[in-house]
Design an enzyme around this catalytic site. Structure first.
Site, short mmCIF file in Angstrom:
data_model
loop_
_atom_site.label_atom_id
_atom_site.label_comp_id
_atom_site.label_asym_id
_atom_site.label_seq_id
_atom_site.Cartn_x
_atom_site.Cartn_y
_atom_site.Cartn_z
N PHE A 1 -22.82 -81.37 10.79
CA PHE A 1 -24.08 -80.95 11.12
C PHE A 1 -24.08 -81.03 12.42
O PHE A 1 -22.84 -80.64 13.14
CB PHE A 1 -24.00 -82.84 11.24
CG PHE A 1 -23.78 -83.33 9.64
CD1 PHE A 1 -25.46 -83.11 8.98
CD2 PHE A 1 -22.87 -83.57 9.04
CE1 PHE A 1 -25.84 -83.90 7.71
CE2 PHE A 1 -23.63 -84.12 7.67
CZ PHE A 1 -24.37 -83.58 6.90
N GLY A 2 -25.01 -80.74 13.05
CA GLY A 2 -25.20 -80.09 13.90
C GLY A 2 -25.38 -81.98 15.24
O GLY A 2 -25.84 -82.78 14.58
N MET B 1 -19.73 -71.97 6.20
CA MET B 1 -18.85 -73.00 6.38
C MET B 1 -19.15 -73.98 4.10
O MET B 1 -19.79 -74.50 4.15
CB MET B 1 -20.19 -73.95 6.73
CG MET B 1 -19.58 -74.29 8.05
SD MET B 1 -20.53 -75.41 8.99
CE MET B 1 -20.65 -74.86 10.65
N HIS C 1 -26.08 -67.33 16.04
CA HIS C 1 -25.16 -67.78 15.11
C HIS C 1 -26.19 -68.97 14.50
O HIS C 1 -26.62 -69.74 14.49
CB HIS C 1 -24.40 -69.31 15.90
CG HIS C 1 -22.75 -69.50 15.11
ND1 HIS C 1 -21.81 -68.99 15.27
CD2 HIS C 1 -22.97 -70.52 14.63
CE1 HIS C 1 -21.06 -69.53 14.54
NE2 HIS C 1 -22.15 -71.05 14.11
N MET D 1 -24.31 -73.27 4.85
CA MET D 1 -23.65 -74.89 3.98
C MET D 1 -24.24 -75.29 2.82
O MET D 1 -25.27 -74.82 2.68
CB MET D 1 -23.89 -75.96 5.15
CG MET D 1 -23.41 -75.95 6.46
SD MET D 1 -23.93 -77.56 7.50
CE MET D 1 -23.83 -76.96 9.39
N MET E 1 -13.91 -75.28 16.27
CA MET E 1 -14.65 -76.12 16.10
C MET E 1 -13.89 -77.13 17.24
O MET E 1 -13.14 -78.32 17.17
CB MET E 1 -14.69 -76.63 14.62
CG MET E 1 -15.16 -75.38 13.56
SD MET E 1 -17.02 -74.52 13.93
CE MET E 1 -17.66 -76.75 13.90
N HIS F 1 -21.67 -68.10 10.41
CA HIS F 1 -20.24 -68.84 10.12
C HIS F 1 -20.43 -69.19 8.79
O HIS F 1 -21.66 -70.14 8.30
CB HIS F 1 -20.37 -69.81 10.82
CG HIS F 1 -19.92 -71.15 10.86
ND1 HIS F 1 -19.83 -72.60 11.88
CD2 HIS F 1 -18.66 -71.11 10.55
CE1 HIS F 1 -18.58 -72.51 11.74
NE2 HIS F 1 -18.20 -72.31 11.06
N GLY G 1 -21.26 -80.04 20.30
CA GLY G 1 -21.40 -80.24 21.39
C GLY G 1 -21.32 -79.93 23.02
O GLY G 1 -21.08 -80.48 23.50
N ASP H 1 -25.37 -70.86 10.67
CA ASP H 1 -24.59 -71.80 10.25
C ASP H 1 -25.17 -71.64 9.04
O ASP H 1 -26.07 -72.22 7.85
CB ASP H 1 -24.04 -73.33 10.89
CG ASP H 1 -23.64 -73.16 11.87
OD1 ASP H 1 -22.85 -72.99 11.86
OD2 ASP H 1 -24.53 -73.27 13.05
N ASP I 1 -17.80 -73.87 18.96
CA ASP I 1 -18.92 -74.46 18.27
C ASP I 1 -18.97 -75.89 18.22
O ASP I 1 -17.50 -76.14 17.77
CB ASP I 1 -18.85 -73.90 16.95
CG ASP I 1 -20.18 -73.95 16.30
OD1 ASP I 1 -21.02 -75.00 16.70
OD2 ASP I 1 -20.28 -73.48 14.80
N SER J 1 -27.28 -71.28 18.46
CA SER J 1 -27.09 -71.73 17.17
C SER J 1 -29.52 -71.95 16.27
O SER J 1 -29.09 -72.97 16.61
CB SER J 1 -26.28 -72.94 17.06
OG SER J 1 -26.84 -73.26 15.00
N GLY K 1 -26.13 -75.46 19.97
CA GLY K 1 -27.25 -75.67 19.04
C GLY K 1 -28.35 -76.81 20.40
O GLY K 1 -29.58 -76.27 21.43
N SER K 2 -28.31 -77.66 20.42
CA SER K 2 -29.11 -78.94 20.52
C SER K 2 -29.51 -78.68 22.36
O SER K 2 -30.81 -78.81 22.72
CB SER K 2 -28.31 -80.42 20.92
OG SER K 2 -28.14 -80.37 19.19
#
Length: 228
Positions: free
Chosen positions: A140-141, A65, A30, A34, A134, A63, A170, A32, A168, A5, A190-191
């Site tokens: 938020f990531g 959002m 990916h 928003m 989700m 995605h 965590g 995001d 998607d 992401s 992501g992280s």
């Protein structure tokens, strides 16, 4: 398949981040989007999608959002999206929304937040290529994984064995095998990648964990699924 992401990327060096992810073996990205309305956060729009498309052939999984996904679906496709995913909570008629996006010539995904009823998905499941579960509330990531996603993935896999499933929020090396075992095909991360010192090592570790839950791995890309 692991989809990094870009929400967690260094936007001051997005070209460099793209190169590092490509070198690390990323097979799709990916993105995001928003709007600060559907979710309490703002990210980016068509210019970033278009900019990434100019510099990569990787499939772009976009995605949305946002509160009015159909308003921006066409411009996102024009910018280079290969798959558009809208939130079932954001539209009045999810089946019609899915068909409108499919008519643009891209793969279609539908996403659902942890606090939304799964019943909302039923009208559109025959009209989409993918369902995005989700495992955090969209917006938020860096949020912690909600295990309700595992129950939802198992339920959908049992009812729709051929449906592409994505998760998607965590997801990291310590839980991705559980997500795969629940029936997931594509994993937005992501992280766990973008905050690591070595993107290649992070992706390899994630893929090893996926393989431990399913020796054949998960090797479908959003673009490939659209051609099934």
């Amino acid at each position: 398949m692991v989809l990094p992401s870009v929400l967690n990327a260094d936007f001051g060096d997005l070209g460099g981040e793209l190169q590092r992810l490509t070198d690390a073996g990323a097979r799709a990205l990916h993105l995001d989007v928003m709007d600060g309305h559907f979710v309490p956060n703002l990210t980016f729009g068509m210019p970033i999608v278009e900019g990434l498309r100019r510099h990569t052939d990787l499939p772009l999984d976009v995605h949305l959002m946002i509160s009015d996904p159909l308003r921006y679906a066409g411009p996102m496709v024009d910018a280079g999206a290969d798959m558009l995913t809208f939130h079932v909570e954001a539209v009045d008629d999810p089946a019609a929304a899915a068909q409108s996006i499919a008519d643009l010539g891209v793969a279609v995904g539908v996403a659902i937040n942890p606090d939304a009823s799964m019943d909302q998905l039923e009208p559109c499941l025959d009209h989409v290529d993918m369902v995005l579960i989700m495992s955090v509330q969209a917006g938020f990531g860096g949020q912690a994984f909600n295990p309700i996603a595992l129950e939802r993935l198992r339920s959908l896999r049992n009812q729709y064995p051929d449906l592409l499933l994505e998760a998607d929020g965590g997801i990291k090396a310590s839980n991705i095998a559980d997500v795969r075992a629940a029936g997931c095909d594509c994993f937005v991360v992501g992280s766990a990648i973008l905050k690591s010192d070595d993107y290649g090592k992070a992706i390899d570790e994630l893929n090893d964990q996926i393989a431990s839950a399913n020796p054949s791995g998960a090797n479908i890309s959003p673009g490939q699924e659209a051609t099934r």
